[in-house]
Scaffold this active site. Sequence first.
Site, mmCIF file in Angstrom:
data_model
loop_
_atom_site.group_PDB
_atom_site.id
_atom_site.type_symbol
_atom_site.label_atom_id
_atom_site.label_comp_id
_atom_site.label_asym_id
_atom_site.label_seq_id
_atom_site.Cartn_x
_atom_site.Cartn_y
_atom_site.Cartn_z
ATOM 1 N N SER A 164 -17.962 -4.943 11.492
ATOM 2 C CA SER A 164 -17.053 -5.332 10.411
ATOM 3 C C SER A 164 -17.854 -5.832 9.225
ATOM 4 O O SER A 164 -18.601 -6.814 9.339
ATOM 5 C CB SER A 164 -16.116 -6.441 10.894
ATOM 6 O OG SER A 164 -15.604 -7.160 9.790
ATOM 7 N N ASP A 312 -10.895 3.049 6.970
ATOM 8 C CA ASP A 312 -9.675 2.978 6.159
ATOM 9 C C ASP A 312 -9.061 4.368 5.920
ATOM 10 O O ASP A 312 -7.944 4.467 5.409
ATOM 11 C CB ASP A 312 -9.968 2.314 4.810
ATOM 12 C CG ASP A 312 -10.319 0.835 4.980
ATOM 13 O OD1 ASP A 312 -9.973 0.252 6.021
ATOM 14 O OD2 ASP A 312 -10.939 0.267 4.056
#
Length: 424
Positions: A164, A312
Amino acid sequence: MNFSKASALKGEICIPGDKSISHRAVMLGALADGMTEVTNFLKGADCLSTIQCFRNLGIRIEEDQEILRIYGKGLYGLSAPSDTLDTGNSGTTTRLISGILSGQPFTTVLNGDASIQSRPMKRIMVPLRQMGADIVSIRGNDCAPLRITGGSLRGIHYHSPVASAQVKSAILLAGMYADSPTTVTEPSLSRNHSELMLNYFGGDVKSKGTTVTIQPNPRLTGRKVSVPGDISSAAYFLAAALIVPGSEVLIRHVGINPTRNGILKVARQMGADVTLLNHSEGEGEPTADLLVKSSSLKAVTIEGSLIPTLIDEIPILAVLACFAEGTTYIKDAQELKVKESNRIDTVVENLIAMGANATATEDGMVIEGGHGLHGGLVDSHMDHRIAMSFAVAALAAEGKTDIRDAECVNISYPSFYKDLNSLM
Ligand code: S3P
């Protein structure tokens, strides 16, 4: 909002600035000495939340049509806000600013909208506490609202359980306020915009494989930042051009940083006709124009270290999969469950509403492609990427599609529908 089947898409599009880079430009601009001037800044709601937070921390920021000016006050120039900082819908704002606030000698309360109040913050609380910050989830559920009291921190070597960039960046930003170097190792490489921009502003960040180390107490200097177009926004036009027959679209000045360009690799593997033109290296963030022509697609498996480089874009890749011959498998993507919505569930639910043969799995989804889609009732769940993905799906689907709460595209792409229309 209603959508119907489109005929061939033609023309050029200049998409807005990269969301991740826009956030970071405001943050580092605020912590640098002197003025930072940002061009092609993304004026989406998420980045506006970051601007407002830094104004409330005492930073002067001026917006005009073309340029965003940030009057930085140096690493130790922030002042205590008089009220709760509102991070809106933005996970990036919430997590990155937590790293910065961990180094400040005052207490701040951070809160955001309903989605932010349900997103996991333990992933930053654990390492920031190890560094010495006092950071608590006020409701005790490891989510926002958070109360952070910062101060002098110690350097750590943190092995992050998740790939992340928000976690990595929060730790690196806190690392500027530590007494010794700070290192983060992640399971696979996430986007490296923080590392690139910290060095561009005068910091000392070194990366080797999936490990990155920052030296403390850098002297950051205000810079000019030119933000490339957001590949995550370009992805919708790329997909639309691929699945609407007879289309040819030129998407200008798109950021193609290797930690973000998984969509291009996968699209090519699927058989997409995408040509990169006018390649430029920029200030460490490479860009190119993408020429996309409609193509017949085949199914692929998307997994492993590719996932963080297109995380995404999975909702729009799932739409592409419906138009690809064969079965698409998306694996190792459990992070989708903790995005603005649970994107495994919201993608699969809406694909099924449009007639797809799609199944949710523990870490992704399986989509039987090749049958196309029909119009249906789609719920964005207030998730901008779900709204944009299904607006594109609707252009290639038979019949009419109605998207609930379609205006949530405002978060990352306020002019999305206008830009999409300009190609019709
Ligand atoms: C971002 C990192 C990613 C991405 C998000 C923006 C960033 O989140 O999904 O849209 O700017 O650092 P994670 O770090 O949670 O994977």
